[in-house]
Design a protein around this motif. Structure first.
Motif, PDB file in Angstrom:
ATOM      1  N   LEU A  67      -1.205  -1.248 -20.472  1.00 27.00           N
ATOM      2  CA  LEU A  67      -2.599  -0.842 -20.547  1.00 27.00           C
ATOM      3  C   LEU A  67      -3.465  -1.628 -19.569  1.00 27.00           C
ATOM      4  O   LEU A  67      -4.284  -1.059 -18.836  1.00 27.00           O
ATOM      5  N   ASN A  68      -3.283  -2.950 -19.531  1.00 28.67           N
ATOM      6  CA  ASN A  68      -4.157  -3.802 -18.734  1.00 28.67           C
ATOM      7  C   ASN A  68      -3.819  -3.819 -17.249  1.00 28.67           C
ATOM      8  O   ASN A  68      -4.674  -4.163 -16.428  1.00 28.67           O
ATOM      9  N   TYR A  69      -2.594  -3.454 -16.897  1.00 28.64           N
ATOM     10  CA  TYR A  69      -2.199  -3.454 -15.487  1.00 28.64           C
ATOM     11  C   TYR A  69      -1.850  -2.060 -14.980  1.00 28.64           C
ATOM     12  O   TYR A  69      -1.309  -1.917 -13.886  1.00 28.64           O
ATOM     13  N   SER A  70      -2.170  -1.040 -15.780  1.00 17.90           N
ATOM     14  CA  SER A  70      -1.938   0.365 -15.392  1.00 17.90           C
ATOM     15  C   SER A  70      -0.486   0.583 -14.958  1.00 17.90           C
ATOM     16  O   SER A  70      -0.200   1.190 -13.923  1.00 17.90           O
ATOM     17  N   LEU A  71       0.433   0.081 -15.769  1.00 22.06           N
ATOM     18  CA  LEU A  71       1.859   0.204 -15.480  1.00 22.06           C
ATOM     19  C   LEU A  71       2.526   1.137 -16.487  1.00 22.06           C
ATOM     20  O   LEU A  71       1.927   1.520 -17.495  1.00 22.06           O
ATOM     21  N   LYS A  72       3.759   1.473 -16.208  1.00 25.23           N
ATOM     22  CA  LYS A  72       4.564   2.285 -17.114  1.00 25.23           C
ATOM     23  C   LYS A  72       5.930   1.621 -17.291  1.00 25.23           C
ATOM     24  O   LYS A  72       6.981   2.229 -17.095  1.00 25.23           O
ATOM     25  N   LEU A  73       5.897   0.350 -17.670  1.00 32.01           N
ATOM     26  CA  LEU A  73       7.133  -0.393 -17.863  1.00 32.01           C
ATOM     27  C   LEU A  73       7.889   0.146 -19.073  1.00 32.01           C
ATOM     28  O   LEU A  73       7.293   0.521 -20.083  1.00 32.01           O
ATOM     29  N   LEU A  74       9.207   0.148 -18.957  1.00 31.29           N
ATOM     30  CA  LEU A  74      10.066   0.680 -20.010  1.00 31.29           C
ATOM     31  C   LEU A  74      10.438  -0.412 -21.007  1.00 31.29           C
ATOM     32  O   LEU A  74      10.529  -1.593 -20.637  1.00 31.29           O
ATOM     33  N   PRO A  75      10.676  -0.054 -22.258  1.00 33.00           N
ATOM     34  CA  PRO A  75      11.081  -1.054 -23.261  1.00 33.00           C
ATOM     35  C   PRO A  75      12.543  -1.454 -23.122  1.00 33.00           C
ATOM     36  O   PRO A  75      13.344  -0.743 -22.520  1.00 33.00           O
ATOM     37  N   PHE A  76      12.871  -2.626 -23.653  1.00 30.91           N
ATOM     38  CA  PHE A  76      14.242  -3.129 -23.744  1.00 30.91           C
ATOM     39  C   PHE A  76      14.918  -3.265 -22.380  1.00 30.91           C
ATOM     40  O   PHE A  76      16.127  -3.077 -22.247  1.00 30.91           O
ATOM     41  N   GLU A  77      14.127  -3.610 -21.368  1.00 33.68           N
ATOM     42  CA  GLU A  77      14.680  -3.880 -20.050  1.00 33.68           C
ATOM     43  C   GLU A  77      14.900  -5.385 -19.906  1.00 33.68           C
ATOM     44  O   GLU A  77      14.315  -6.191 -20.626  1.00 33.68           O
ATOM     45  N   PRO A  78      15.736  -5.814 -18.945  1.00 34.34           N
ATOM     46  CA  PRO A  78      15.979  -7.251 -18.760  1.00 34.34           C
ATOM     47  C   PRO A  78      14.776  -7.959 -18.175  1.00 34.34           C
ATOM     48  O   PRO A  78      13.877  -7.350 -17.600  1.00 34.34           O
ATOM     49  N   PHE A  79      14.780  -9.255 -18.313  1.00 31.70           N
ATOM     50  CA  PHE A  79      13.705 -10.112 -17.823  1.00 31.70           C
ATOM     51  C   PHE A  79      13.417  -9.873 -16.345  1.00 31.70           C
ATOM     52  O   PHE A  79      12.258  -9.830 -15.919  1.00 31.70           O
ATOM     53  N   GLU A  80      14.489  -9.719 -15.531  1.00 32.71           N
ATOM     54  CA  GLU A  80      14.311  -9.531 -14.087  1.00 32.71           C
ATOM     55  C   GLU A  80      13.468  -8.305 -13.779  1.00 32.71           C
ATOM     56  O   GLU A  80      12.657  -8.315 -12.851  1.00 32.71           O
ATOM     57  N   TYR A  81      13.661  -7.260 -14.538  1.00 37.16           N
ATOM     58  CA  TYR A  81      12.913  -6.014 -14.341  1.00 37.16           C
ATOM     59  C   TYR A  81      11.415  -6.253 -14.541  1.00 37.16           C
ATOM     60  O   TYR A  81      10.589  -5.855 -13.714  1.00 37.16           O
ATOM     61  N   TYR A  82      11.071  -6.915 -15.627  1.00 36.60           N
ATOM     62  CA  TYR A  82       9.660  -7.133 -15.943  1.00 36.60           C
ATOM     63  C   TYR A  82       8.985  -8.070 -14.950  1.00 36.60           C
ATOM     64  O   TYR A  82       7.856  -7.819 -14.518  1.00 36.60           O
ATOM     65  N   VAL A  83       9.647  -9.161 -14.567  1.00 39.74           N
ATOM     66  CA  VAL A  83       8.998 -10.124 -13.682  1.00 39.74           C
ATOM     67  C   VAL A  83       8.772  -9.513 -12.306  1.00 39.74           C
ATOM     68  O   VAL A  83       7.737  -9.756 -11.653  1.00 39.74           O
ATOM     69  N   GLU A  84       9.689  -8.678 -11.847  1.00 41.11           N
ATOM     70  CA  GLU A  84       9.525  -8.042 -10.537  1.00 41.11           C
ATOM     71  C   GLU A  84       8.355  -7.063 -10.550  1.00 41.11           C
ATOM     72  O   GLU A  84       7.514  -7.055  -9.645  1.00 41.11           O
ATOM     73  N   LYS A  85       8.282  -6.235 -11.578  1.00 37.66           N
ATOM     74  CA  LYS A  85       7.211  -5.241 -11.680  1.00 37.66           C
ATOM     75  C   LYS A  85       5.849  -5.922 -11.849  1.00 37.66           C
ATOM     76  O   LYS A  85       4.851  -5.497 -11.256  1.00 37.66           O
ATOM     77  N   LEU A  86       5.810  -6.964 -12.674  1.00 41.12           N
ATOM     78  CA  LEU A  86       4.546  -7.654 -12.918  1.00 41.12           C
ATOM     79  C   LEU A  86       4.056  -8.395 -11.679  1.00 41.12           C
ATOM     80  O   LEU A  86       2.860  -8.387 -11.374  1.00 41.12           O
TER      81      LEU A  86
END
Length: 469
Positions: free
Chosen positions: A167-186
């Protein structure tokens, strides 16, 4: 109607505020004043924590209660979260900020304790250090918090969750993904915001700052105070804590986490770091009349800027070490895969005790067979070359055995050390960059035809094990 627990928490909160008021008044008179927490307050506060622990022990997830029993406890008013953890004195320590913790319900208190324990079993205290090169603390902290908060209920209202981040970063990140996925997207999202951390000033003039609000960027700062301990040893300590906490059934998600901790080798793909470092390479600028100045858009007389920089990448190969031709050939292929979207220039540097050959390459087909010289190993000549030629990034492939101190430290560029599968660790006391390992591979074809690489009983660099947390 207010419960006995709520009354106790409210009374302690009022006491905590009085303690801070007295401290701040004394500090205005004498800046050297240190915060002193009355023993009576500590006793009452930890009595309340004991009640939370009993509730955890009675819960179906009693694993957390038994884990908490083994931890040391301290009060810290300078942490920007209700709880925090680190590893000190051969033990895990959990810290509480009463000004934030006491505003929670008992269920939320349980959750914030579970949150810290999940960071521990996820080995995030080590993982955070690995990501210091190329990633902002905010991206790393939020990524780790998304991972652990996904499994928790009764979160505080300010908790960093997947929904909150999307919501705050206008993203569409998927649930239950690995840490690497989230840190790269963020990190990508934060980069687009063009927030300049070097322009942010610390408003506090006090060495002992009092934190009253949650701050996701600083919530894991206390990890830096952990004892300097290698990953293998910390993992062994963690497994002992887990064994003593495993008294009954545990949730499936926690069982999966513990299994992955036990089976993981703790190695993260080096190419992920290279990709991040490439994005962090500073670009030179050229003036343009087609774009307004970003800092002063109303000044039409000022030109804007466009990136015109060709990133100068040095790929150093320790020809004296145990890194095989197969390992290097596969690795250089991945280097080109990582940099292909950037305007780049790649220089190969072959070195043992001195630089033996330097040449530029545009693709893997330009990479030459290594010269057959096996002298000693010195890292300094490569850094002297990189400094002289103003490189933007140095990727050094080695078995890690060389000097213990560089005579010429890197100036103005990022460094990524990649240790061969046969190597142990880097001999330098100060690495001046991230240190990663290759995974062992075994290849039939020893020719440098990167378009036709066949494997036997081994893995490519793309098959390196990820830790899905």
């Amino acid at each position: 109607m207010e419960t006995h627990f709520e009354t106790l928490a409210k009374g302690l909160y009022e006491q905590a505020n009085k303690i801070i008021d007295v401290f701040l008044k004394a500090k205005r008179l004498d800046p050297k004043t240190k915060l002193s927490i009355p023993k009576d307050f500590q006793k009452e506060f930890f009595s309340l924590v004991d009640k939370v622990n009993v509730s955890l022990m009675e819960d179906k997830d009693n694993f957390y209660g038994y884990f908490l029993l083994q931890m040391s406890r301290e009060i810290r008013f300078d942490i920007s979260s209700p709880t925090a953890v680190n590893f000190k004195g051969a033990n895990y320590v959990i810290y509480f900020n009463p000004l934030i913790f006491l505003n929670l319900t008992i269920k939320q208190m349980e959750t914030t304790i579970k949150h810290e324990i999940l960071h521990i079993v996820s080995m995030h205290l080590i993982r955070a250090k690995e990501f210091k090169a190329g990633y902002s603390p905010l991206a790393v902290n939020m990524a780790m918090n998304i991972v652990v908060n996904t499994y928790l209920e009764h979160l505080p209202p300010y908790a960093v969750t997947l929904e909150w981040v999307n919501l705050n970063y206008s993203l569409k990140l998927l649930p239950f993904e690995p840490f690497e996925y989230y840190v790269e997207k963020l990190q990508t999202a934060l980069d687009l915001l063009e927030t300049a951390e070097d322009e942010t000033e610390d408003e506090s003039n006090s060495a002992e700052k009092i934190e009253t609000d949650y701050n996701p960027e600083k919530t894991h700062d206390i990890w830096e105070e952990s004892n300097d301990i290698d990953e293998k040893t910390l993992k062994e300590f963690t497994e002992k804590f887990i064994a003593n906490s495993h008294k009954g059934s545990i949730p499936n998600y926690l069982e999966n986490m513990l299994a992955k901790l036990k089976n993981s080798k703790g190695e993260l793909p080096w190419n992920l770091y290279l990709k991040r470092l490439m994005g962090a390479v500073e670009s030179n600028k050229k003036k343009t009349i087609a774009r307004r100045n970003r800092r002063q858009p109303d000044r039409l007389d000022l030109r804007g800027q466009l990136s015109s920089h060709k990133a100068k990448i040095a790929v150093a190969l320790d020809i004296s070490g145990s890194i095989s031709d197969e390992e290097f050939n596969q690795a250089i292929k991945e280097v080109f895969a990582m940099v292909r979207n950037y305007n780049h220039e790649v220089t190969i540097i072959e070195c043992d005790s001195e630089i033996r050959r330097v040449y530029k390459v545009k693709s893997v087909k330009d990479v030459k067979d290594r010269i057959n010289i096996r002298g000693g190993t010195k890292f300094t000549p490569v850094f002297e070359y990189a400094n002289t030629h103003k490189m933007d990034l140095l990727v050094y492939f080695t078995d890690g055995k060389g000097e213990d101190e560089l005579r010429s430290i890197p100036r103005g560029y990022k460094t990524l050390w990649v240790i061969s599968g046969n190597g142990d660790k880097l001999s330098l006391k100060e690495a001046y960059g991230a240190v990663k390992k290759l995974k062992d591979i075994e290849i039939k074809n020893t020719a440098l035809d990167m378009n036709d690489v066949s494997f036997r009983d081994g893995y490519s660099m793309n098959d390196q094990e990820k830790i899905h947390i």
